[in-house]
Design a protein around this motif. Sequence first.
Motif, PDB file in Angstrom:
ATOM      1  N   GLN A 120       0.823  -1.202   0.000  1.00 19.79           N
ATOM      2  CA  GLN A 120       0.000   0.000   0.000  1.00 19.79           C
ATOM      3  C   GLN A 120       0.867   1.266   0.000  1.00 19.79           C
ATOM      4  OE1 GLN A 120      -2.347  -1.401   3.481  1.00 19.79           O
ATOM      5  NE2 GLN A 120      -4.094  -0.716   2.290  1.00 19.79           N
ATOM      6  N   PRO A 121       0.576   2.208  -0.889  1.00 20.03           N
ATOM      7  CA  PRO A 121       1.423   3.404  -1.009  1.00 20.03           C
ATOM      8  C   PRO A 121       1.084   4.480   0.013  1.00 20.03           C
ATOM      9  CG  PRO A 121      -0.307   3.468  -2.650  1.00 20.03           C
ATOM     10  CD  PRO A 121      -0.442   2.137  -1.950  1.00 20.03           C
ATOM     11  N   LEU A 122       2.066   5.307   0.279  1.00 16.58           N
ATOM     12  CA  LEU A 122       1.871   6.473   1.130  1.00 16.58           C
ATOM     13  C   LEU A 122       1.023   7.521   0.423  1.00 16.58           C
ATOM     14  CD1 LEU A 122       5.501   7.032   2.495  1.00 16.58           C
ATOM     15  CD2 LEU A 122       3.539   6.149   3.776  1.00 16.58           C
ATOM     16  N   GLN A 123       0.171   8.164   1.178  1.00 15.29           N
ATOM     17  CA  GLN A 123      -0.617   9.288   0.670  1.00 15.29           C
ATOM     18  C   GLN A 123      -0.039  10.631   1.126  1.00 15.29           C
ATOM     19  OE1 GLN A 123      -3.193   8.587  -1.441  1.00 15.29           O
ATOM     20  NE2 GLN A 123      -2.529   6.452  -1.170  1.00 15.29           N
ATOM     21  N   HIS A 124       0.678  10.621   2.244  1.00 16.63           N
ATOM     22  CA  HIS A 124       1.190  11.853   2.844  1.00 16.63           C
ATOM     23  C   HIS A 124       2.617  11.626   3.349  1.00 16.63           C
ATOM     24  CE1 HIS A 124      -2.935  13.377   2.851  1.00 16.63           C
ATOM     25  NE2 HIS A 124      -3.298  12.217   3.377  1.00 16.63           N
ATOM     26  N   CYS A 125       3.344  12.710   3.567  1.00 15.43           N
ATOM     27  CA  CYS A 125       4.698  12.646   4.116  1.00 15.43           C
ATOM     28  C   CYS A 125       4.831  13.645   5.259  1.00 15.43           C
ATOM     29  CB  CYS A 125       5.735  12.937   3.032  1.00 15.43           C
ATOM     30  SG  CYS A 125       6.011  11.551   1.907  1.00 15.43           S
ATOM     31  N   ALA A 126       4.630  13.169   6.458  1.00 15.18           N
ATOM     32  CA  ALA A 126       4.684  14.046   7.631  1.00 15.18           C
ATOM     33  C   ALA A 126       6.053  14.667   7.826  1.00 15.18           C
ATOM     34  CB  ALA A 126       4.279  13.259   8.875  1.00 15.18           C
ATOM     35  N   TRP A 127       7.105  13.999   7.346  1.00  8.20           N
ATOM     36  CA  TRP A 127       8.462  14.515   7.568  1.00  8.20           C
ATOM     37  C   TRP A 127       8.739  15.806   6.798  1.00  8.20           C
ATOM     38  CZ3 TRP A 127      10.547  14.680   2.789  1.00  8.20           C
ATOM     39  CH2 TRP A 127      10.244  13.671   1.874  1.00  8.20           C
ATOM     40  N   ARG A 128       7.861  16.203   5.906  1.00 14.13           N
ATOM     41  CA  ARG A 128       8.106  17.428   5.141  1.00 14.13           C
ATOM     42  C   ARG A 128       8.046  18.680   6.018  1.00 14.13           C
ATOM     43  NH1 ARG A 128       8.479  16.771  -0.263  1.00 14.13           N
ATOM     44  NH2 ARG A 128       7.654  14.859  -1.188  1.00 14.13           N
ATOM     45  N   ASP A 129       7.310  18.630   7.136  1.00 14.77           N
ATOM     46  CA  ASP A 129       7.185  19.845   7.947  1.00 14.77           C
ATOM     47  C   ASP A 129       7.303  19.605   9.450  1.00 14.77           C
ATOM     48  OD1 ASP A 129       4.784  18.585   8.410  1.00 14.77           O
ATOM     49  OD2 ASP A 129       3.535  20.122   7.482  1.00 14.77           O
ATOM     50  N   ILE A 130       7.875  18.464   9.839  1.00 15.24           N
ATOM     51  CA  ILE A 130       8.131  18.182  11.253  1.00 15.24           C
ATOM     52  C   ILE A 130       9.596  17.753  11.371  1.00 15.24           C
ATOM     53  CG2 ILE A 130       7.512  16.747  13.245  1.00 15.24           C
ATOM     54  CD1 ILE A 130       4.752  16.349  11.986  1.00 15.24           C
ATOM     55  N   PRO A 131      10.347  18.253  12.349  1.00 16.18           N
ATOM     56  CA  PRO A 131      11.760  17.876  12.490  1.00 16.18           C
ATOM     57  C   PRO A 131      11.956  16.362  12.542  1.00 16.18           C
ATOM     58  CG  PRO A 131      11.276  19.737  13.906  1.00 16.18           C
ATOM     59  CD  PRO A 131       9.949  19.287  13.345  1.00 16.18           C
ATOM     60  N   VAL A 132      13.016  15.906  11.868  1.00 17.42           N
ATOM     61  CA  VAL A 132      13.246  14.476  11.674  1.00 17.42           C
ATOM     62  C   VAL A 132      14.556  14.029  12.309  1.00 17.42           C
ATOM     63  CG1 VAL A 132      13.575  12.644   9.969  1.00 17.42           C
ATOM     64  CG2 VAL A 132      11.940  14.487   9.511  1.00 17.42           C
ATOM     65  N   VAL A 133      14.473  12.900  12.992  1.00 13.31           N
ATOM     66  CA  VAL A 133      15.641  12.194  13.512  1.00 13.31           C
ATOM     67  C   VAL A 133      15.604  10.785  12.929  1.00 13.31           C
ATOM     68  CG1 VAL A 133      16.769  11.289  15.592  1.00 13.31           C
ATOM     69  CG2 VAL A 133      15.595  13.513  15.658  1.00 13.31           C
ATOM     70  N   TYR A 134      16.763  10.267  12.499  1.00 16.90           N
ATOM     71  CA  TYR A 134      16.811   8.893  11.987  1.00 16.90           C
ATOM     72  C   TYR A 134      17.886   8.129  12.747  1.00 16.90           C
ATOM     73  CZ  TYR A 134      15.900   5.064   8.837  1.00 16.90           C
ATOM     74  OH  TYR A 134      15.503   3.845   8.343  1.00 16.90           O
ATOM     75  N   ILE A 135      17.493   6.990  13.316  1.00 16.64           N
ATOM     76  CA  ILE A 135      18.427   6.102  14.002  1.00 16.64           C
ATOM     77  C   ILE A 135      18.765   4.951  13.067  1.00 16.64           C
ATOM     78  CG2 ILE A 135      18.816   4.593  15.982  1.00 16.64           C
ATOM     79  CD1 ILE A 135      16.875   6.295  17.581  1.00 16.64           C
ATOM     80  N   TYR A 136      20.003   4.950  12.550  1.00 22.29           N
ATOM     81  CA  TYR A 136      20.479   3.852  11.716  1.00 22.29           C
ATOM     82  C   TYR A 136      20.856   2.656  12.593  1.00 22.29           C
ATOM     83  CZ  TYR A 136      21.515   7.432   8.079  1.00 22.29           C
ATOM     84  OH  TYR A 136      21.464   8.434   7.150  1.00 22.29           O
ATOM     85  N   THR A 137      20.663   1.460  12.072  1.00 25.15           N
ATOM     86  CA  THR A 137      21.156   0.254  12.738  1.00 25.15           C
ATOM     87  C   THR A 137      22.066  -0.477  11.761  1.00 25.15           C
ATOM     88  OG1 THR A 137      19.118  -0.897  12.091  1.00 25.15           O
ATOM     89  CG2 THR A 137      19.218   0.000  14.317  1.00 25.15           C
ATOM     90  N   ALA A 138      23.358  -0.489  12.083  1.00 22.02           N
ATOM     91  CA  ALA A 138      24.382  -0.926  11.132  1.00 22.02           C
ATOM     92  C   ALA A 138      24.368  -2.419  10.851  1.00 22.02           C
ATOM     93  CB  ALA A 138      25.762  -0.513  11.649  1.00 22.02           C
ATOM     94  N   ALA A 139      23.833  -3.230  11.790  1.00 19.26           N
ATOM     95  CA  ALA A 139      23.835  -4.689  11.618  1.00 19.26           C
ATOM     96  C   ALA A 139      22.452  -5.225  11.284  1.00 19.26           C
ATOM     97  CB  ALA A 139      24.376  -5.364  12.878  1.00 19.26           C
ATOM     98  N   ASP A 140      21.636  -4.407  10.637  1.00 20.37           N
ATOM     99  CA  ASP A 140      20.238  -4.757  10.362  1.00 20.37           C
ATOM    100  C   ASP A 140      20.145  -5.762   9.219  1.00 20.37           C
ATOM    101  OD1 ASP A 140      17.438  -4.691   9.820  1.00 20.37           O
ATOM    102  OD2 ASP A 140      17.340  -2.662  10.624  1.00 20.37           O
ATOM    103  N   MET A 141      19.512  -6.917   9.487  1.00 26.69           N
ATOM    104  CA  MET A 141      19.329  -7.958   8.465  1.00 26.69           C
ATOM    105  C   MET A 141      18.001  -7.816   7.736  1.00 26.69           C
ATOM    106  SD  MET A 141      22.105  -9.716   8.616  1.00 26.69           S
ATOM    107  CE  MET A 141      21.727 -11.264   7.787  1.00 26.69           C
TER     108      MET A 141
END
Length: 255
Positions: A185-206
């Motif tokens: 199912q596709p996204l209809q909206h993108c909340a990150w366009r106008d709210i501050p964003v933090v991304y936590i990467y996980t380096a060993a993610d399978m």
Amino acid sequence: MAARTKPTLVIVSGGWHVPESYEKLTAALQSDGYEVLVPRLPSTAPVRPPNADLSTDTEFIRSFVENLVENGQVVMAIMHSYGGQVGTNALYGLGVKARSALGIEGGISHLVYVTASAGLEGSSLETIGVAEDDQDVVPLVFDIAEDGSCLSRDFRALVGPGCSDAETDAYISTLVRWNSRGLWQPLQHCAWRDIPVVYIYTAADMMLPLEHQKTFVENMEKTGVKVQTFELATGHCPNFTATEEVVRVINAVTP
């Protein structure tokens, strides 16, 4: 100087996950003084065939968070895995900045993506950040029943290393069937366009390789959005395998 007020934390769950799956993280955050809410996504309800999907989850989470911000609360959304797809679709227009401009109190201070989907409008879990020649991995990773409900074919690999076998088994025991329809199912909206964003990467993610996680961030930054990033040396479920590190990130970005 008065102590800053901590935001209410709303954890938007990943696929297969229910509130019990986040008990370790919830307890750690509560011990640091946060109010933590973990609503159960309708797509994980024990109903077969499943009767809820991304659209249902989106409506549910939007209503849940709207009720909080309409009461003047500042909310930080912590979105894990598929929860990023839900939060991205659901939480547009609810940012503190947008509401403040209208003279309205409350709102979302940050969207925190924890190795989570963060796509563009029209993208689905199957396509965002994934190359065309990778599309045939879905049946290899997901055990999809005839009714559309699914499990991971290897929950231990999904969780990743960092805890004892007994602890990992207990965590896996909380995971439930989830509606695989959410994959397409596709996204209809993108909340990150106008709210501050933090991304936590996980380096060993399978489950969601690091290069795909970075693609999400690169695509957001191409639109002019600034993304604050952190990287943890763990797998797809840092809420369980790297709990204290996740808490440190939340404390670092708390407004």
